[in-house]
Motif scaffolding. Sequence first.
Motif, PDB file in Angstrom:
ATOM      1  N   LEU A  54     -22.971  57.017  11.433  1.00 27.82           N
ATOM      2  CA  LEU A  54     -22.721  55.615  11.841  1.00 27.82           C
ATOM      3  C   LEU A  54     -22.066  54.696  11.054  1.00 27.82           C
ATOM      4  CD1 LEU A  54     -21.228  54.186  14.364  1.00 27.82           C
ATOM      5  CD2 LEU A  54     -23.584  52.582  14.274  1.00 27.82           C
ATOM      6  N   PHE A  55     -22.374  54.545   9.898  1.00 26.53           N
ATOM      7  CA  PHE A  55     -21.770  53.739   8.737  1.00 26.53           C
ATOM      8  C   PHE A  55     -21.154  53.995   8.287  1.00 26.53           C
ATOM      9  CE2 PHE A  55     -22.313  52.022   5.037  1.00 26.53           C
ATOM     10  CZ  PHE A  55     -22.052  50.634   4.830  1.00 26.53           C
ATOM     11  N   LEU A  56     -21.253  55.419   7.847  1.00 30.50           N
ATOM     12  CA  LEU A  56     -20.545  56.094   6.926  1.00 30.50           C
ATOM     13  C   LEU A  56     -19.265  56.508   7.941  1.00 30.50           C
ATOM     14  CD1 LEU A  56     -22.706  57.982   5.017  1.00 30.50           C
ATOM     15  CD2 LEU A  56     -21.912  56.454   4.122  1.00 30.50           C
ATOM     16  N   ASN A  57     -19.134  57.156   9.065  1.00 27.76           N
ATOM     17  CA  ASN A  57     -17.817  57.216   9.566  1.00 27.76           C
ATOM     18  C   ASN A  57     -17.085  55.723   9.941  1.00 27.76           C
ATOM     19  OD1 ASN A  57     -17.997  59.970  11.206  1.00 27.76           O
ATOM     20  ND2 ASN A  57     -19.695  58.969  11.973  1.00 27.76           N
ATOM     21  N   VAL A  58     -17.508  54.406   9.411  1.00 29.98           N
ATOM     22  CA  VAL A  58     -16.620  53.662   9.986  1.00 29.98           C
ATOM     23  C   VAL A  58     -16.335  53.078   9.319  1.00 29.98           C
ATOM     24  CG1 VAL A  58     -16.548  50.958  11.251  1.00 29.98           C
ATOM     25  CG2 VAL A  58     -18.208  52.832  12.153  1.00 29.98           C
ATOM     26  N   ALA A  59     -17.343  53.226   7.476  1.00 30.18           N
ATOM     27  CA  ALA A  59     -16.782  52.450   6.283  1.00 30.18           C
ATOM     28  C   ALA A  59     -15.785  53.550   5.774  1.00 30.18           C
ATOM     29  CB  ALA A  59     -17.802  52.269   5.525  1.00 30.18           C
ATOM     30  N   ILE A  60     -16.041  54.587   6.152  1.00 29.40           N
ATOM     31  CA  ILE A  60     -15.514  55.604   5.055  1.00 29.40           C
ATOM     32  C   ILE A  60     -14.726  56.692   6.026  1.00 29.40           C
ATOM     33  CG2 ILE A  60     -15.408  57.668   3.149  1.00 29.40           C
ATOM     34  CD1 ILE A  60     -17.661  55.976   1.957  1.00 29.40           C
ATOM     35  N   GLY A  61     -15.165  57.531   6.545  1.00 27.16           N
ATOM     36  CA  GLY A  61     -14.224  58.312   7.692  1.00 27.16           C
ATOM     37  C   GLY A  61     -13.050  57.656   8.503  1.00 27.16           C
ATOM     38  N   GLN A  62     -13.068  56.437   9.267  1.00 27.68           N
ATOM     39  CA  GLN A  62     -11.647  56.263   9.478  1.00 27.68           C
ATOM     40  C   GLN A  62     -10.994  55.902   8.631  1.00 27.68           C
ATOM     41  OE1 GLN A  62     -12.076  52.281  11.625  1.00 27.68           O
ATOM     42  NE2 GLN A  62     -13.447  51.483  10.239  1.00 27.68           N
ATOM     43  N   LEU A  63     -11.235  56.028   7.158  1.00 28.27           N
ATOM     44  CA  LEU A  63      -9.387  55.779   6.475  1.00 28.27           C
ATOM     45  C   LEU A  63      -9.058  57.107   6.622  1.00 28.27           C
ATOM     46  CD1 LEU A  63     -11.818  55.111   2.640  1.00 28.27           C
ATOM     47  CD2 LEU A  63      -9.879  53.240   4.362  1.00 28.27           C
ATOM     48  N   TYR A  64      -9.725  58.087   6.741  1.00 28.67           N
ATOM     49  CA  TYR A  64      -8.489  59.438   7.046  1.00 28.67           C
ATOM     50  C   TYR A  64      -7.786  58.923   8.486  1.00 28.67           C
ATOM     51  CZ  TYR A  64     -11.236  61.178   3.200  1.00 28.67           C
ATOM     52  OH  TYR A  64     -11.531  61.779   2.400  1.00 28.67           O
ATOM     53  N   GLY A  65      -7.898  57.862   8.459  1.00 28.95           N
ATOM     54  CA  GLY A  65      -6.402  57.518  10.571  1.00 28.95           C
ATOM     55  C   GLY A  65      -5.485  56.892   9.567  1.00 28.95           C
ATOM     56  N   HIS A  91     -20.368  65.638   5.240  1.00 20.76           N
ATOM     57  CA  HIS A  91     -19.800  65.757   6.518  1.00 20.76           C
ATOM     58  C   HIS A  91     -19.474  64.743   7.482  1.00 20.76           C
ATOM     59  CE1 HIS A  91     -21.535  68.070  10.464  1.00 20.76           C
ATOM     60  NE2 HIS A  91     -21.490  66.883  10.956  1.00 20.76           N
ATOM     61  N   VAL A  92     -19.492  63.814   7.354  1.00 25.66           N
ATOM     62  CA  VAL A  92     -18.937  63.314   7.772  1.00 25.66           C
ATOM     63  C   VAL A  92     -17.118  62.535   7.471  1.00 25.66           C
ATOM     64  CG1 VAL A  92     -18.422  60.515   7.820  1.00 25.66           C
ATOM     65  CG2 VAL A  92     -20.307  60.810   8.441  1.00 25.66           C
ATOM     66  N   VAL A  93     -17.151  63.061   6.362  1.00 25.22           N
ATOM     67  CA  VAL A  93     -15.509  62.977   6.051  1.00 25.22           C
ATOM     68  C   VAL A  93     -14.786  65.016   6.352  1.00 25.22           C
ATOM     69  CG1 VAL A  93     -14.030  64.034   3.822  1.00 25.22           C
ATOM     70  CG2 VAL A  93     -15.193  61.887   3.394  1.00 25.22           C
ATOM     71  N   ASP A  94     -15.931  65.549   6.734  1.00 24.66           N
ATOM     72  CA  ASP A  94     -15.119  66.696   7.326  1.00 24.66           C
ATOM     73  C   ASP A  94     -14.917  66.462   8.824  1.00 24.66           C
ATOM     74  OD1 ASP A  94     -15.219  68.005   4.703  1.00 24.66           O
ATOM     75  OD2 ASP A  94     -17.089  69.332   5.331  1.00 24.66           O
ATOM     76  N   ASN A  95     -15.583  66.182   9.762  1.00 22.58           N
ATOM     77  CA  ASN A  95     -15.488  65.760  10.824  1.00 22.58           C
ATOM     78  C   ASN A  95     -14.626  64.577  10.578  1.00 22.58           C
ATOM     79  OD1 ASN A  95     -17.312  67.411  11.910  1.00 22.58           O
ATOM     80  ND2 ASN A  95     -18.750  65.872  11.355  1.00 22.58           N
ATOM     81  N   ALA A  96     -14.190  63.613   9.870  1.00 19.50           N
ATOM     82  CA  ALA A  96     -13.284  62.740   9.846  1.00 19.50           C
ATOM     83  C   ALA A  96     -11.478  63.195   9.793  1.00 19.50           C
ATOM     84  CB  ALA A  96     -13.222  61.502   9.222  1.00 19.50           C
TER      85      ALA A  96
END
Length: 119
Positions: A54-65, A91-96
Amino acid sequence: MNDQVSIRVADLIGGPLGISAEDGQKVFEKVLPLLKKSRPVNISFDHVDMVISLFLNVAIGQLYGSFSEDEVKALVRVEGLSGDDMELLKHVVDNAKKYYSNPKGYDAAWQEEASEDEQ
């Protein structure tokens, strides 16, 4: 060339636990304006004992948006994560990347799944 900016996650979130969306948002909001200026960013997880997806999705994953995969790769460096946490980040980056390639489609599929669960 712009100098690299270092962000110490433990200092930014005030402790060793990267577990909340709110703390992930603090990291994202610190990184976002730097990337918009094409400033290289080093995100240090030194002194962070635990991170969750959850933390990584918000912190880094959403950069891909907001940025392409190439832009993120060129400008963002992550250090200080354990091997297991680096796997989690991958895994987070791949999903993002998948999600942001078709957010409307993923959102629609999620909504359909959620309404089926309610029946």
